[in-house]
Design an enzyme around this catalytic site. Structure first.
Site, PDB file in Angstrom:
ATOM      1  N   ASN A 174       5.103   4.454  -1.315  1.00  0.00           N
ATOM      2  CA  ASN A 174       4.202   4.752  -2.432  1.00  0.00           C
ATOM      3  C   ASN A 174       4.087   6.248  -2.742  1.00  0.00           C
ATOM      4  O   ASN A 174       3.603   6.622  -3.806  1.00  0.00           O
ATOM      5  CB  ASN A 174       2.796   4.174  -2.183  1.00  0.00           C
ATOM      6  CG  ASN A 174       2.717   2.675  -2.378  1.00  0.00           C
ATOM      7  OD1 ASN A 174       1.873   1.996  -1.789  1.00  0.00           O
ATOM      8  ND2 ASN A 174       3.583   2.122  -3.226  1.00  0.00           N
ATOM      9  N   ASP A 187      -1.239  -6.700  -4.776  1.00  0.00           N
ATOM     10  CA  ASP A 187      -0.380  -6.176  -5.842  1.00  0.00           C
ATOM     11  C   ASP A 187      -0.939  -6.517  -7.224  1.00  0.00           C
ATOM     12  O   ASP A 187      -1.614  -7.539  -7.389  1.00  0.00           O
ATOM     13  CB  ASP A 187       1.027  -6.773  -5.670  1.00  0.00           C
ATOM     14  CG  ASP A 187       2.065  -6.005  -6.475  1.00  0.00           C
ATOM     15  OD1 ASP A 187       1.779  -4.867  -6.896  1.00  0.00           O
ATOM     16  OD2 ASP A 187       3.156  -6.557  -6.691  1.00  0.00           O
TER      17      ASP A 187
HETATM   18  C1  FPP Z   1      -0.402  -2.362  -5.701  1.00  0.00           C
HETATM   19  O1  FPP Z   1      -0.609  -2.438  -7.088  1.00  0.00           O
HETATM   20  C2  FPP Z   1      -1.523  -1.673  -5.103  1.00  0.00           C
HETATM   21  C3  FPP Z   1      -1.447  -0.480  -4.451  1.00  0.00           C
HETATM   22  C4  FPP Z   1      -0.198   0.278  -4.269  1.00  0.00           C
HETATM   23  C5  FPP Z   1      -2.647   0.165  -3.925  1.00  0.00           C
HETATM   24  C6  FPP Z   1      -3.670  -0.782  -3.361  1.00  0.00           C
HETATM   25  C7  FPP Z   1      -4.907  -0.027  -3.224  1.00  0.00           C
HETATM   26  C8  FPP Z   1      -6.137  -0.525  -3.408  1.00  0.00           C
HETATM   27  C9  FPP Z   1      -6.466  -1.934  -3.666  1.00  0.00           C
HETATM   28  C10 FPP Z   1      -7.251   0.390  -3.342  1.00  0.00           C
HETATM   29  C11 FPP Z   1      -7.340   0.971  -1.969  1.00  0.00           C
HETATM   30  C12 FPP Z   1      -8.703   1.059  -1.604  1.00  0.00           C
HETATM   31  C13 FPP Z   1      -9.182   0.637  -0.469  1.00  0.00           C
HETATM   32  C14 FPP Z   1     -10.631   0.660  -0.320  1.00  0.00           C
HETATM   33  C15 FPP Z   1      -8.342   0.124   0.657  1.00  0.00           C
HETATM   34  P1  FPP Z   1       0.441  -1.747  -8.046  1.00  0.00           P
HETATM   35  O2  FPP Z   1      -0.085  -0.411  -8.414  1.00  0.00           O
HETATM   36  O3  FPP Z   1       1.793  -1.744  -7.420  1.00  0.00           O
HETATM   37  O4  FPP Z   1       0.379  -2.706  -9.272  1.00  0.00           O
HETATM   38  P2  FPP Z   1       1.554  -3.015 -10.301  1.00  0.00           P
HETATM   39  O5  FPP Z   1       2.625  -3.754  -9.531  1.00  0.00           O
HETATM   40  O6  FPP Z   1       0.867  -3.875 -11.300  1.00  0.00           O
HETATM   41  O7  FPP Z   1       2.026  -1.699 -10.842  1.00  0.00           O
END
Ligand code: FPP
Length: 247
Positions: A66, A18
């Site tokens: 998501n 996250d």
């Molecule tokens: C949460 O951060 C992250 C996600 C919803 C996506 C995770 C995806 C990746 C790390 C990339 C995927 C790639 C591969 C190669 C598996 P957030 O967007 O919720 O962050 P925030 O809470 O700061 O908004």
């Protein structure tokens, strides 16, 4: 390399990655660039976990919730994951990782499913590799519902008497049937929630929450989480006093 080698390293680490969006926003960048940095972090973390002897690494890349995000962010994450898969052949780690997916994969576009199958098949035979499982279109409640449906279908076909259904059988109907439960869950990004991740499998897992945003996560953060894990007593509801290491 880490001084953790030989210590109580978890067999299975699960990670909620996250904080990508906040990491980008704080820099005035689009959120998608945070996810790109997050994907780079995942590559480093997988390599490091392999080095210290972790057997299974399961990461939450995209939840069933998501899809509520803006379309360009959703398509950005999917594009990123496909890029990761499609460039895997040239990745120096390609022979040290076995890649797998959990989640409701069958409802994804056929080309995405093809990419997922391709990397799973390509890496299946890798010996002495870490098992990297990517949770995509994954929700724990959805996983349990899908397992319950399978059990109900078996019962309807007369292949299962309801009293036969026990924890082991239900575990065997989950997406995670081929892996042990996580020993350690790490959540990056300064939130203290499970967010519908592996609810069944986390029953006895040690939980570790850190303020570090996922793109800033480094080897030292793994070291800190594993050290905290090794210092804890796992009793699984009993009285044993062994420290860490799945005792
Ligand atoms: C949460 O951060 C992250 C996600 C919803 C996506 C995770 C995806 C990746 C790390 C990339 C995927 C790639 C591969 C190669 C598996 P957030 O967007 O919720 O962050 P925030 O809470 O700061 O908004």
């Amino acid at each position: 390399m880490s001084e953790l080698i030989g210590a109580a390293v978890p067999v299975h680490i699960a990670i909620i990655m996250d904080g990508n969006g906040r990491w980008a926003t704080r820099r005035g960048l689009p959120r998608t660039l945070g996810h790109r940095e997050g994907a780079e972090t995942l590559k480093r973390v997988a390599r490091y976990c392999k080095d210290i002897g972790v057997g299974y690494l399961t990461v939450y890349a995209f939840s069933t919730e998501n899809w509520k995000r803006p379309g360009d962010e959703v398509s950005g994450i999917i594009r990123l994951l496909r890029h990761y898969i499609n460039t895997f052949e040239s990745d120096p780690e390609r022979d040290r990782i076995r890649v797998n997916f959990i989640g409701d994969i069958e409802t994804l576009n056929a080309d995405v499913q093809r990419d997922f199958r391709s990397i799973s098949e390509r890496t299946r035979g890798n010996r002495d590799a870490i098992n990297l499982t990517i949770a995509f279109n994954y929700g724990a409640r959805d996983e349990i519902v899908r397992a319950a449906r399978k059990a109900a279908a078996l019962a309807a076909q007369g292949e299962l008497v309801p009293e036969q259904l026990d924890e082991a059988m239900l575990s065997g109907l989950l997406d995670t049937r081929a892996m042990p439960d996580p020993d350690l869950l790490i959540r990056a990004g300064a939130e203290s929630r499970i967010s519908n991740f592996m609810l069944w499998q986390l029953a006895y897992t040690e939980l570790y929450f850190t303020d570090t945003l996922w793109p800033d996560f480094r080897d030292a953060d793994i070291d800190a989480a594993v050290a905290a894990y090794a210092a804890r007593q796992r009793r699984f509801g009993g009285l044993s006093t062994g420290r860490g290491g799945g005792s």
